[in-house]
Motif scaffolding. Structure first.
Motif, PDB file in Angstrom:
ATOM      1  N   HIS A  42       0.669  -1.373  -0.043  1.00  0.00           N
ATOM      2  CA  HIS A  42       0.157  -0.050   0.023  1.00  0.00           C
ATOM      3  C   HIS A  42       0.854   1.294  -0.005  1.00  0.00           C
ATOM      4  O   HIS A  42       1.717   1.417   0.853  1.00  0.00           O
ATOM      5  CB  HIS A  42      -0.927   0.171   1.280  1.00  0.00           C
ATOM      6  N   TRP A  43       0.545   2.201  -0.991  1.00  0.00           N
ATOM      7  CA  TRP A  43       1.343   3.542  -1.090  1.00  0.00           C
ATOM      8  C   TRP A  43       0.653   4.496   0.032  1.00  0.00           C
ATOM      9  O   TRP A  43      -0.316   4.869   0.092  1.00  0.00           O
ATOM     10  CB  TRP A  43       1.210   4.027  -2.245  1.00  0.00           C
ATOM     11  N   HIS A  44       1.586   4.896   0.712  1.00  0.00           N
ATOM     12  CA  HIS A  44       1.322   6.127   1.541  1.00  0.00           C
ATOM     13  C   HIS A  44       1.745   7.603   0.984  1.00  0.00           C
ATOM     14  O   HIS A  44       3.026   7.562   0.741  1.00  0.00           O
ATOM     15  CB  HIS A  44       1.928   5.857   3.128  1.00  0.00           C
ATOM     16  N   GLU A  45       1.072   8.506   0.949  1.00  0.00           N
ATOM     17  CA  GLU A  45       1.309   9.793   0.179  1.00  0.00           C
ATOM     18  C   GLU A  45       2.146  10.452   1.260  1.00  0.00           C
ATOM     19  O   GLU A  45       2.063  10.341   2.354  1.00  0.00           O
ATOM     20  CB  GLU A  45       0.206  10.843   0.126  1.00  0.00           C
ATOM     21  N   PRO A  46       3.275  11.326   0.743  1.00  0.00           N
ATOM     22  CA  PRO A  46       3.825  11.829   1.812  1.00  0.00           C
ATOM     23  C   PRO A  46       3.359  13.297   2.573  1.00  0.00           C
ATOM     24  O   PRO A  46       2.234  13.462   2.152  1.00  0.00           O
ATOM     25  CB  PRO A  46       4.929  12.739   0.846  1.00  0.00           C
ATOM     26  N   GLY A  47       3.531  13.244   4.068  1.00  0.00           N
ATOM     27  CA  GLY A  47       3.139  14.020   4.733  1.00  0.00           C
ATOM     28  C   GLY A  47       3.938  14.335   5.908  1.00  0.00           C
ATOM     29  O   GLY A  47       5.266  14.715   5.777  1.00  0.00           O
ATOM     30  N   GLY A  51       6.728   9.832   1.397  1.00  0.00           N
ATOM     31  CA  GLY A  51       5.882   8.964   0.825  1.00  0.00           C
ATOM     32  C   GLY A  51       6.755   7.415   0.958  1.00  0.00           C
ATOM     33  O   GLY A  51       7.925   7.384   0.851  1.00  0.00           O
ATOM     34  N   TRP A  53       6.078   2.985   0.729  1.00  0.00           N
ATOM     35  CA  TRP A  53       5.073   1.813   0.661  1.00  0.00           C
ATOM     36  C   TRP A  53       4.868   0.585   1.943  1.00  0.00           C
ATOM     37  O   TRP A  53       6.042   0.664   2.589  1.00  0.00           O
ATOM     38  CB  TRP A  53       5.653   0.536  -0.497  1.00  0.00           C
ATOM     39  N   ASP A 307      12.022   4.581  -4.157  1.00  0.00           N
ATOM     40  CA  ASP A 307      11.020   4.387  -3.252  1.00  0.00           C
ATOM     41  C   ASP A 307      11.374   3.745  -1.884  1.00  0.00           C
ATOM     42  O   ASP A 307      11.915   2.804  -1.917  1.00  0.00           O
ATOM     43  CB  ASP A 307       9.922   3.637  -3.975  1.00  0.00           C
TER      44      ASP A 307
END
Length: 405
Positions: A42-47, A51, A53, A307
């Motif tokens: 699952h990919w988590h967006e940057p925050g 970012g 996986w 990544d």
């Protein structure tokens, strides 16, 4: 609370994986199970974090561990907030290098984790465990994390780094201060100053320990820099701290599953199996990070070079595709191919010593005819890096006594 008791809307939120408070309990197991079934990569967006996986299935986690060429450790092995920048130890330590340099550093210290040194390690742990159990029996209750596991940990650290026993109390205090404050050991000035002094003494007279091997050895024909030696020592202290947390979590598991302790008391030859189950069940290292160096398909997703890939070890160790009844604590579980020590080139160099530490303590408790029972509320660590109790009030009582006696 069981995994099935948590509402679906609370489960299906992978963003909670980066919330330390969400890890201070069992709710993450429900989320990880949901992700294994529905979003295993699952990919988590940057925050707050860059970012990345999330990888939750056993087979995928193991595949990443075994492919150190495609999934590099050199750029960090833990998630760090975006504001923290790169790990300062990147490319310098055993944990944060790739072969062939990783292999060279590992060769310098591998003998300390085997052979004659293991016998010294076991003797020191056994002596300390007996003394700690005697003290715990005399008191009405104790905090197992600080009064037992932390003392066992400092014996491990001392054996590995050649720290004199007269300095153990200081090292224990400094590591406890860093742990309680949630700080990196490298930011504790007194501890790091002591390690620098330890290194300086070893330069003058190298001992048969990790520090001695690091200061006198070479990799590719050149000695390690002072910074490399310091960061490697800091990493080893941190790894030993994690082992102590696992022992405390293991005691909590047995306190919550008294029938399993009774089974082990009847069959003490099952201690090695029980140690493996404690390691699987507690999974005290919550995650491990790698950085992709080339395009790679994982599950049905394509990982791009650069990544970050985060391996959630408690999830892998509860994967239904690998373990029968994974949410049951079974001291006789076989096979038990858990990934608590990782796998491949970066498999934990201290795995054998950690198993001995667990086994010695369990054996001493069994030989003395004792068991551990809860004596107050448990406070769990709130962290995305490690799992286990931060406070564990217990009583050490005769095995045949009724609860509360």
């Amino acid at each position: 609370m069981t995994v099935d008791a948590i509402a679906d809307d609370a489960v299906a939120d992978p963003a909670r994986l980066t919330d330390p408070a969400a890890h201070a309990g069992d709710e993450m197991y429900a989320l990880w199970r949901w992700m294994r079934r529905n979003a295993p990569v699952h990919w988590h967006e940057p925050g707050e974090y860059p970012g990345f996986w999330s990888v939750t299935r056993y087979a995928d986690v193991r595949r990443v561990y075994l492919d150190h060429t495609t999934f590099s450790s050199a750029r960090g092995v833990m998630l760090r907030p975006t504001t923290a920048g790169a790990d300062p130890g990147s490319g310098l330590t055993l944990a944060l290098t790739d072969p062939p340099r990783h292999t060279g550093i590992r060769a310098l210290v591998s003998d300390v984790f085997a052979g004659r040194q293991v016998r010294t390690f076991e003797r020191n742990i056994r002596r300390t465990a007996r003394a700690l159990l005697d003290t715990a029996r005399e008191r009405q209750s104790c905090d197992f994390v600080h009064d037992v596991a932390a003392h066992l940990t400092v014996v491990v650290i001392g054996t590995l780094l050649g720290i004199p026993e007269s300095d153990h109390d200081d090292v224990l205090r400094w590591t406890n201060e860093a742990f309680t404050a949630g700080r990196s050991l490298a930011t504790h000035h007194e501890l790091m100053r002591y390690v620098v002094e330890l290194i300086d003494r070893s330069v003058a007279a190298p001992g048969d320990d990790v520090v001695g091997r690091l200061v006198s050895g070479t990799v590719d024909g050149a000695p390690l820099s002072d910074v490399e030696i310091l960061f490697n020592c800091e990493n080893i202290i941190g790894a030993a701290e994690n082992s102590g947390l696992s022992i405390a979590a293991g005691m909590l598991a047995f306190a919550e599953h008294p029938a399993q302790w009774a089974l082990l008391a009847r069959h003490p030859d099952q201690v090695p199996s029980a140690v493996n189950e404690v390691l699987r069940w507690t999974s005290s290292a919550t995650h491990s990070l790698r950085t992709a160096t080339a395009p790679m398909s994982l599950g049905d997703r394509v990982i791009a070079p650069g990544d970050r890939v985060v391996l959630w070890l408690p999830s892998a160790n509860r994967d239904e595709e690998t373990f029968v009844a994974p949410d049951e604590f079974r001291v006789t579980r076989r096979p038990n191919r858990h990934l608590s020590f990782g796998a491949g080139a970066h498999g934990c160099i201290g795995a054998a010593l950690a198993r001995i530490q667990h086994a010695v303590f369990l054996s001493e408790l069994l030989d003395a005819g004792l068991r551990v029972e809860p004596a107050g509320p448990v406070v769990s660590v709130a962290s995305i890096v490690v799992r286990g109790p931060a406070r564990l009030p217990v009583r050490v009582v005769p095995a045949g006594s009724a609860p509360g006696d």
